[in-house]
Design a protein around this motif. Structure first.
Motif, PDB file in Angstrom:
ATOM      1  N   LEU A  68     -37.319 -67.313 -76.164  1.00  0.00           N
ATOM      2  CA  LEU A  68     -36.248 -66.451 -76.793  1.00  0.00           C
ATOM      3  C   LEU A  68     -35.787 -67.360 -77.717  1.00  0.00           C
ATOM      4  CD1 LEU A  68     -34.109 -64.288 -76.113  1.00  0.00           C
ATOM      5  CD2 LEU A  68     -32.937 -65.767 -74.493  1.00  0.00           C
ATOM      6  N   GLY A  69     -35.915 -68.592 -77.834  1.00  0.00           N
ATOM      7  CA  GLY A  69     -35.458 -69.420 -79.108  1.00  0.00           C
ATOM      8  C   GLY A  69     -36.181 -68.930 -80.262  1.00  0.00           C
ATOM      9  N   LYS A  70     -37.594 -68.720 -79.945  1.00  0.00           N
ATOM     10  CA  LYS A  70     -38.462 -68.257 -81.281  1.00  0.00           C
ATOM     11  C   LYS A  70     -37.837 -66.849 -81.736  1.00  0.00           C
ATOM     12  CE  LYS A  70     -43.038 -68.328 -81.106  1.00  0.00           C
ATOM     13  NZ  LYS A  70     -44.324 -68.274 -80.911  1.00  0.00           N
ATOM     14  N   CYS A  71     -37.397 -66.049 -80.958  1.00  0.00           N
ATOM     15  CA  CYS A  71     -36.988 -64.626 -81.022  1.00  0.00           C
ATOM     16  C   CYS A  71     -35.989 -64.637 -81.996  1.00  0.00           C
ATOM     17  CB  CYS A  71     -36.716 -63.725 -79.836  1.00  0.00           C
ATOM     18  SG  CYS A  71     -38.213 -63.330 -79.037  1.00  0.00           S
ATOM     19  N   PHE A  72     -34.965 -65.573 -81.650  1.00  0.00           N
ATOM     20  CA  PHE A  72     -33.512 -65.786 -82.522  1.00  0.00           C
ATOM     21  C   PHE A  72     -34.050 -66.424 -83.698  1.00  0.00           C
ATOM     22  CE2 PHE A  72     -31.302 -65.098 -78.408  1.00  0.00           C
ATOM     23  CZ  PHE A  72     -30.646 -63.916 -78.962  1.00  0.00           C
ATOM     24  N   ASN A  73     -35.017 -67.356 -83.582  1.00  0.00           N
ATOM     25  CA  ASN A  73     -35.248 -68.185 -84.994  1.00  0.00           C
ATOM     26  C   ASN A  73     -36.073 -67.252 -85.947  1.00  0.00           C
ATOM     27  OD1 ASN A  73     -35.315 -70.672 -86.264  1.00  0.00           O
ATOM     28  ND2 ASN A  73     -37.707 -70.338 -86.118  1.00  0.00           N
ATOM     29  N   GLU A  74     -36.738 -66.285 -85.428  1.00  0.00           N
ATOM     30  CA  GLU A  74     -37.802 -65.464 -86.368  1.00  0.00           C
ATOM     31  C   GLU A  74     -37.062 -64.054 -86.462  1.00  0.00           C
ATOM     32  OE1 GLU A  74     -41.616 -65.682 -84.674  1.00  0.00           O
ATOM     33  OE2 GLU A  74     -41.691 -67.777 -84.824  1.00  0.00           O
ATOM     34  N   GLY A  75     -35.931 -63.572 -85.807  1.00  0.00           N
ATOM     35  CA  GLY A  75     -35.367 -62.383 -85.730  1.00  0.00           C
ATOM     36  C   GLY A  75     -36.502 -61.176 -85.278  1.00  0.00           C
ATOM     37  N   VAL A  76     -37.093 -61.519 -84.042  1.00  0.00           N
ATOM     38  CA  VAL A  76     -37.934 -60.660 -83.362  1.00  0.00           C
ATOM     39  C   VAL A  76     -37.162 -60.177 -82.317  1.00  0.00           C
ATOM     40  CG1 VAL A  76     -39.986 -60.378 -82.171  1.00  0.00           C
ATOM     41  CG2 VAL A  76     -40.015 -61.681 -84.169  1.00  0.00           C
ATOM     42  N   GLY A  77     -36.842 -58.759 -82.411  1.00  0.00           N
ATOM     43  CA  GLY A  77     -36.275 -58.092 -81.200  1.00  0.00           C
ATOM     44  C   GLY A  77     -34.608 -58.133 -81.304  1.00  0.00           C
ATOM     45  N   VAL A  78     -34.283 -59.252 -82.158  1.00  0.00           N
ATOM     46  CA  VAL A  78     -32.895 -59.457 -82.292  1.00  0.00           C
ATOM     47  C   VAL A  78     -32.478 -59.997 -83.661  1.00  0.00           C
ATOM     48  CG1 VAL A  78     -32.362 -60.167 -79.729  1.00  0.00           C
ATOM     49  CG2 VAL A  78     -33.089 -61.967 -81.518  1.00  0.00           C
ATOM     50  N   ARG A  79     -31.350 -60.156 -84.095  1.00  0.00           N
ATOM     51  CA  ARG A  79     -30.994 -60.427 -85.378  1.00  0.00           C
ATOM     52  C   ARG A  79     -31.357 -62.010 -85.405  1.00  0.00           C
ATOM     53  NH1 ARG A  79     -25.683 -57.738 -87.899  1.00  0.00           N
ATOM     54  NH2 ARG A  79     -26.581 -55.538 -87.801  1.00  0.00           N
ATOM     55  N   PRO A  80     -31.705 -62.474 -86.543  1.00  0.00           N
ATOM     56  CA  PRO A  80     -32.045 -64.011 -86.585  1.00  0.00           C
ATOM     57  C   PRO A  80     -30.419 -64.544 -86.528  1.00  0.00           C
ATOM     58  CG  PRO A  80     -32.694 -62.831 -88.546  1.00  0.00           C
ATOM     59  CD  PRO A  80     -32.028 -61.723 -87.785  1.00  0.00           C
ATOM     60  N   ASN A  81     -30.676 -65.666 -85.527  1.00  0.00           N
ATOM     61  CA  ASN A  81     -29.455 -66.649 -85.289  1.00  0.00           C
ATOM     62  C   ASN A  81     -29.904 -67.983 -85.009  1.00  0.00           C
ATOM     63  OD1 ASN A  81     -27.147 -67.829 -84.036  1.00  0.00           O
ATOM     64  ND2 ASN A  81     -26.338 -65.586 -83.514  1.00  0.00           N
ATOM     65  N   LEU A  82     -29.840 -68.676 -85.960  1.00  0.00           N
ATOM     66  CA  LEU A  82     -30.496 -70.127 -85.755  1.00  0.00           C
ATOM     67  C   LEU A  82     -29.807 -70.838 -84.840  1.00  0.00           C
ATOM     68  CD1 LEU A  82     -31.293 -71.155 -89.642  1.00  0.00           C
ATOM     69  CD2 LEU A  82     -32.538 -70.052 -87.786  1.00  0.00           C
ATOM     70  N   GLY A  83     -28.304 -70.663 -84.671  1.00  0.00           N
ATOM     71  CA  GLY A  83     -27.423 -71.148 -83.697  1.00  0.00           C
ATOM     72  C   GLY A  83     -27.762 -70.970 -82.282  1.00  0.00           C
ATOM     73  N   GLU A  84     -28.154 -69.740 -81.941  1.00  0.00           N
ATOM     74  CA  GLU A  84     -28.642 -69.164 -80.751  1.00  0.00           C
ATOM     75  C   GLU A  84     -30.134 -69.887 -80.474  1.00  0.00           C
ATOM     76  OE1 GLU A  84     -27.586 -66.945 -77.756  1.00  0.00           O
ATOM     77  OE2 GLU A  84     -26.133 -68.375 -78.672  1.00  0.00           O
ATOM     78  N   ALA A  85     -30.976 -69.775 -81.497  1.00  0.00           N
ATOM     79  CA  ALA A  85     -32.263 -70.441 -81.447  1.00  0.00           C
ATOM     80  C   ALA A  85     -32.222 -71.657 -81.182  1.00  0.00           C
ATOM     81  CB  ALA A  85     -33.028 -70.143 -82.926  1.00  0.00           C
ATOM     82  N   ALA A  86     -31.536 -72.614 -81.673  1.00  0.00           N
ATOM     83  CA  ALA A  86     -31.223 -73.997 -81.410  1.00  0.00           C
ATOM     84  C   ALA A  86     -30.829 -74.199 -79.959  1.00  0.00           C
ATOM     85  CB  ALA A  86     -30.320 -74.736 -82.276  1.00  0.00           C
ATOM     86  N   ARG A  87     -29.780 -73.361 -79.598  1.00  0.00           N
ATOM     87  CA  ARG A  87     -29.289 -73.170 -78.084  1.00  0.00           C
ATOM     88  C   ARG A  87     -30.495 -73.337 -77.329  1.00  0.00           C
ATOM     89  NH1 ARG A  87     -26.728 -70.389 -74.081  1.00  0.00           N
ATOM     90  NH2 ARG A  87     -27.161 -68.359 -75.013  1.00  0.00           N
ATOM     91  N   TYR A  88     -31.264 -72.392 -77.309  1.00  0.00           N
ATOM     92  CA  TYR A  88     -32.328 -72.206 -76.487  1.00  0.00           C
ATOM     93  C   TYR A  88     -33.546 -73.068 -76.263  1.00  0.00           C
ATOM     94  CZ  TYR A  88     -30.398 -67.697 -74.667  1.00  0.00           C
ATOM     95  OH  TYR A  88     -29.630 -66.884 -74.019  1.00  0.00           O
ATOM     96  N   PHE A  89     -33.750 -73.546 -77.692  1.00  0.00           N
ATOM     97  CA  PHE A  89     -34.881 -74.694 -77.716  1.00  0.00           C
ATOM     98  C   PHE A  89     -34.298 -75.733 -77.088  1.00  0.00           C
ATOM     99  CE2 PHE A  89     -36.415 -72.656 -81.887  1.00  0.00           C
ATOM    100  CZ  PHE A  89     -37.487 -72.116 -81.112  1.00  0.00           C
ATOM    101  N   ARG A  90     -33.068 -76.310 -76.986  1.00  0.00           N
ATOM    102  CA  ARG A  90     -32.275 -77.477 -76.371  1.00  0.00           C
ATOM    103  C   ARG A  90     -32.363 -77.189 -74.732  1.00  0.00           C
ATOM    104  NH1 ARG A  90     -28.786 -77.505 -80.664  1.00  0.00           N
ATOM    105  NH2 ARG A  90     -27.226 -76.394 -79.553  1.00  0.00           N
ATOM    106  N   LEU A  91     -32.621 -76.043 -74.232  1.00  0.00           N
ATOM    107  CA  LEU A  91     -32.487 -75.902 -72.819  1.00  0.00           C
ATOM    108  C   LEU A  91     -33.626 -76.339 -72.002  1.00  0.00           C
ATOM    109  CD1 LEU A  91     -30.359 -72.520 -72.747  1.00  0.00           C
ATOM    110  CD2 LEU A  91     -29.349 -74.743 -72.029  1.00  0.00           C
TER     111      LEU A  91
END
Length: 109
Positions: free
Chosen positions: A86-109
């Protein structure tokens, strides 16, 4: 069969058998059907597997938005690989709008 009677673990296990061709002829479409059935009833591993199927288009049409939804369902239940994906999806904007904050949040979990 327990899978036919709605037993979630049995559905997921049987789906893995179809995905891998273990004891049954390999059938990605049947695997996707069983993963979806169990995943839609909150089986975390089935949700993760369904997300992968939808991301790759193997057994079901590729659908990044739906894949991301399944990754989120599994991540919400604590599935660590789903958090990463899910972090990758947010980081790359795959299936969702890119959101680096959300990406970082999921990568930290």
């Amino acid at each position: 069969r327990a899978a036919d009677q709605g037993h979630l673990d049995a559905q997921c296990t049987y789906a893995i058998c179809f995905r891998d061709g273990t004891g049954v002829p390999q059938d990605h479409t049947e695997a996707a059907r069983l993963f979806r059935m169990a995943g839609d009833r909150d089986h975390v591993e089935a949700q993760y597997e369904m997300a992968l199927i939808l991301a790759n288009g193997e057994g079901a049409p590729q659908d990044h938005a739906e894949s991301t939804r399944y990754f989120r369902l599994a991540a919400d239940q604590g599935h660590t690989d789903a958090h990463y994906n899910l972090g990758k999806c947010f980081n790359e904007g795959v299936g969702v709008r890119p959101n680096l904050g959300e990406a970082a949040r999921y990568f930290r979990l």
